[in-house]
Design a protein around this motif. Structure first.
Motif, PDB file in Angstrom:
ATOM      1  N   PRO A 100       0.799  -1.218   0.000  1.00 44.64           N
ATOM      2  CA  PRO A 100       0.000   0.000   0.000  1.00 44.64           C
ATOM      3  C   PRO A 100       0.842   1.284   0.000  1.00 44.64           C
ATOM      4  O   PRO A 100       0.428   2.277  -0.611  1.00 44.64           O
ATOM      5  N   ASP A 101       1.984   1.287   0.627  1.00 43.85           N
ATOM      6  CA  ASP A 101       2.811   2.488   0.634  1.00 43.85           C
ATOM      7  C   ASP A 101       3.288   2.842  -0.785  1.00 43.85           C
ATOM      8  O   ASP A 101       3.235   3.994  -1.205  1.00 43.85           O
ATOM      9  N   ARG A 103       1.841   1.867  -3.574  1.00 45.70           N
ATOM     10  CA  ARG A 103       0.641   2.174  -4.359  1.00 45.70           C
ATOM     11  C   ARG A 103       0.261   3.638  -4.232  1.00 45.70           C
ATOM     12  O   ARG A 103      -0.217   4.238  -5.184  1.00 45.70           O
ATOM     13  N   ARG A 104       0.434   4.225  -3.073  1.00 41.99           N
ATOM     14  CA  ARG A 104       0.040   5.614  -2.847  1.00 41.99           C
ATOM     15  C   ARG A 104       0.918   6.604  -3.585  1.00 41.99           C
ATOM     16  O   ARG A 104       0.561   7.747  -3.765  1.00 41.99           O
ATOM     17  N   ARG A 105       2.116   6.187  -3.984  1.00 42.26           N
ATOM     18  CA  ARG A 105       3.058   7.109  -4.649  1.00 42.26           C
ATOM     19  C   ARG A 105       2.626   7.424  -6.011  1.00 42.26           C
ATOM     20  O   ARG A 105       2.102   7.370  -6.813  1.00 42.26           O
TER      21      ARG A 105
END
Length: 105
Positions: A100-101, A103-105
């Motif tokens: 998820p980290d 993916r957020r970028r």
């Protein structure tokens, strides 16, 4: 007038590139019948990322169609960015499923 913005998916390629009588009729019908549309293919994520050989053409066609629609007072609503099934998503997206980290970028 309706409370719901009825519309349809339009072909940016027909709007921009088809100069035949059928293309002329298509553009006339879009202008006459619809105040709200979605662009059908050239704004989908896979077209922009997964096909580098046609990316610039897809982008240019989409932008030219958006300009034409705006010039004719037709509102544009977003289309799906991801279509079901891994064959229709950018190749790097499945790698991000459990991250998820990133993916957020």
């Amino acid at each position: 007038t309706h409370a719901f913005p009825f519309g349809m998916a339009v072909s940016s390629r027909t709007i921009v590139h088809d100069r035949s009588p059928d293309g002329d009729r298509y553009r006339a019908m879009v202008r006459e019948l619809w105040r709200h549309v979605t662009i059908d293919w050239d704004t989908v994520w896979i077209c922009w990322e997964s096909f580098p050989e046609t990316w610039e053409q897809n982008r240019s066609t989409a932008i030219r169609a958006i300009d034409w629609l705006h010039d004719h007072g037709i509102q544009i609503h977003g289309c799906h960015t991801v279509w079901g099934g891994e064959q229709w998503i950018p190749k790097d997206l499945p790698e991000l499923r459990d991250n998820p980290d990133e993916r957020r970028r």
